[in-house]
Design an enzyme around this catalytic site. Structure first.
Site, short mmCIF file in Angstrom:
data_model
loop_
_atom_site.label_atom_id
_atom_site.label_comp_id
_atom_site.label_asym_id
_atom_site.label_seq_id
_atom_site.Cartn_x
_atom_site.Cartn_y
_atom_site.Cartn_z
N HIS A 122 -12.77 79.56 39.01
CA HIS A 122 -12.13 78.37 39.57
C HIS A 122 -12.98 77.68 40.64
CE1 HIS A 122 -8.53 79.10 37.36
NE2 HIS A 122 -8.20 80.19 38.01
N HIS A 161 -6.04 81.41 32.70
CA HIS A 161 -6.18 80.16 33.44
C HIS A 161 -7.49 79.48 33.05
CE1 HIS A 161 -3.75 82.88 36.05
NE2 HIS A 161 -3.04 81.78 36.24
#
Length: 312
Positions: A122, A161
């Site tokens: 991320h 994710h």
């Protein structure tokens, strides 16, 4: 098969209420040592150098992450925190991928697993977010590109994710292709099928409740053929196991066998195009038992057709 880790990676502690705990890495290490005695050649992960980080991150982010800290906790965003041990953990987590890339490119062993934390996918060019401080797999990919002159590097991300940071870093660089399946409607709400970058992005969203059959079909029908067409010289894996049915952070219904199946497919693909060269780096996974089981299944699938190496 090589395995990289470092004690510093256990010292990043975002607090007792935080799901990205040191126990995550400890259960992975315990499970791998117990299941594969003598089959993994363990090596200490060196710290990444500032120049390695600067290939993918702005100086302001690097300075923020590496800033000396005396307070027990520092809040970077709503769910990303650092502790006094975080800077060292982040440096060694990023350094593991660099060392692993060097080892597989120089012929030490074609396979490596980086058992490190904090996770990385991320972290964008400018921001730490989503439990991630530095983008470990992106640092490794940029090193492979710049130091080893590779022109086709595949980053494969099966974390539940979307790896928005990895996409952010490489979306305009056709030498690094990014392939991700991830749950729809989940943090960070990115990674759409229409995202194409420089023709080097392929994202497929899985509806909540998707099971192993749907997961395997998506990879077999679309993702793996696309990677095959790219003919990567190196395969890098963002190995997140939070798609497991017991994981509290998401709503997919995958099991350890599903991750083992995909891992075996990626290994075959690496043998076809990349002389077997594959480096995998731990990302998410927040049910400790499931994380241990999936890590064993993942490494076991890589070892299944690999020569036994000395070590332990």
């Amino acid at each position: 098969m090589l395995a990289y880790t470092h004690p510093s990676c256990l010292l990043h502690d975002p607090g007792p209420d935080h799901p990205e705990s040191p126990q995550r890495l400890q259960v992975v290490l315990d499970a791998l040592h117990a299941r594969f005695p003598g089959q993994l050649q363990w090596r200490p992960a060196p710290p990444a150098k500032l120049g390695d980080l600067a290939r993918v991150h702005e100086t302001e982010l690097i300075d923020l992450v590496l800033q000396a800290q005396t307070a027990p906790l520092r809040q970077l965003d709503m769910d990303t925190r650092t502790s006094p041990g975080s800077a060292s953990a982040a440096l060694h987590a990023a350094g593991a991928g660099i060392a692993a890339v060097d080892a597989v490119m120089l012929g030490d062993d074609p396979l490596a697993f980086c058992a490190v934390r904090p996770p990385g996918h991320h972290a964008t060019v400018t921001s730490a977010m989503g439990f991630c401080l530095l983008n470990n797999v992106a640092v490794a990919a940029a090193h492979a590109r710049d130091r080893h002159g590779l022109e086709r590097i595949a980053v494969v991300d099966f974390d539940v994710h979307h790896g928005n940071g990895t996409q952010d870093i490489f979306q305009h660089d056709p030498r690094v292709a990014y392939y991700s399946t991830h749950q729809a409607g989940l943090f960070p709400n990115s990674g759409l099928r229409r995202d194409r970058g420089a023709g080097n992005l392929l994202n497929i969203l899985l509806p909540p409740g998707s099971d192993g059959l749907r997961f395997r079909n998506v990879w077999a029908d679309e993702m793996l053929p696309a990677i095959d067409d790219f003919r990567p010289q190196l395969v890098l894996v963002s190995a997140g196991f939070d798609g497991h049915l017991r994981d509290p952070q998401a709503d997919l219904m995958l099991e350890a066998d599903d991750f083992a199946w995909l891992t075996a497919q990626l290994h075959q693909l690496a043998r076809r195009h990349a002389q077997g060269r594959l480096v995998s780096t731990l990302e998410g996974g927040y049910d400790l038992q499931a994380l241990a089981e999936c890590s064993v299944a993942h490494v076991g699938a890589l070892l299944e057709d690999a020569p036994v190496t000395p070590g332990g």
